[in-house]
Design an enzyme around this catalytic site. Sequence first.
Site, PDB file in Angstrom:
ATOM      1  CG  HIS A  44      31.923 -23.503  -7.029  1.00 50.72           C
ATOM      2  ND1 HIS A  44      32.515 -23.567  -8.245  1.00 50.72           N
ATOM      3  CD2 HIS A  44      33.017 -23.865  -5.970  1.00 50.72           C
ATOM      4  CE1 HIS A  44      33.805 -24.016  -7.964  1.00 50.72           C
ATOM      5  NE2 HIS A  44      33.740 -24.215  -7.026  1.00 50.72           N
ATOM      6  CB  SER A  54      35.576 -27.385  -7.556  1.00 56.18           C
ATOM      7  OG  SER A  54      36.319 -26.253  -7.045  1.00 56.18           O
ATOM      8  CD  GLU A  85      32.977 -24.332 -11.887  1.00 54.55           C
ATOM      9  OE1 GLU A  85      32.533 -23.342 -11.224  1.00 54.55           O
ATOM     10  OE2 GLU A  85      33.678 -24.977 -11.368  1.00 54.55           O
TER      11      GLU A  85
END
Length: 341
Positions: free
Chosen positions: A311, A138, A240
């Site tokens: 995620h 992330s 992502e």
Amino acid sequence: MLSRRSTLGGIGGLWAALALSPGHAARPPIKLPRLRIGDTVGLIAPASVADEPFNLELAQNSMRGMGLVPKLGRHVSDRFGYLAGTDRDRAADIHAMFADKTVRAVFALRGGWGGGRLLPLLDWDLIRANPKLLVGFSDVTALHLAFAEHAGFPTIHAPNAGNRWDVISWNSFWRMAFAGQAPLLNGAEGQDITQDRWRTTTIRPGKASGRLLGGNLTVLSTLMGSPWLPDFDGAILFLEEVGEAEYRIDRMLNQLALAGILGKVAGVVFGQCSRCTSNVADYAGFTVPQILDQYLSPLGIPAFSGANIGHVSNQLSLPVGAQVRIDAEAGTILLLDPIVA
């Protein structure tokens, strides 16, 4: 192959024309020390606040469950607004963990936001002199990309210490970090085990090899034009995202296209775009698969989507900065050489 190409396909050639010449020779990455049962690992909070005692204990228990001994950074429970302490203190924890000879790897406790603020403060000479695994995802994308450019050794895009470590995440991490293997990812692990949930879609067929670079799309786009972004010439780009509406995905991919990054890469893997849907009633715009097709199909390079990266539970652990080979039809990522010794 997807067929939705008409709307923006005409400008795909222009994006490809922005590419630099192929064949960029990446420097050989340094082999990192492998993890062993009983090793000490550092836990840092490079971004958002990580001061909840229960969550800190869960993260430490996850490390203990791996057979590792967690060591908390000095400032992980600090609070500075929405950040886990001041920028200098968070950077100091990174320096302390890399300088500590008893620490074999460094895990981020969580993501959120804040890692990018640390990049100008990091002592790259110290980090290069003490190569060890950096693990997280992330917002940790900012560190992964900066390490790929300035540290000279690979890192692992994997769950943060405070996240769940499900079987696929753990297996792919163990093979890379403990066993010193060069595993086949997604096809051997994600596709077979979770076929009904993470089924990859071929956008353009083919195989390609290159240095694996990428991570969270938003974080990558915020580094555009900075000295912390590595050279993507001939790379395998993986992306992502979470919680972004379709037009935002479009906007960020357009930024990568206009900056020439999409035209440089040898292949693309798009993982999961979790909760990437508009909340507008009667939404009639593009879907994320349509947007991916519009930007990636015209490039004429191997590309696939749907890999269990991001995620999601059971996300793959990926070797950022290492040489890999992708097969867009099989939906696989093969690490070509172990990253630890």
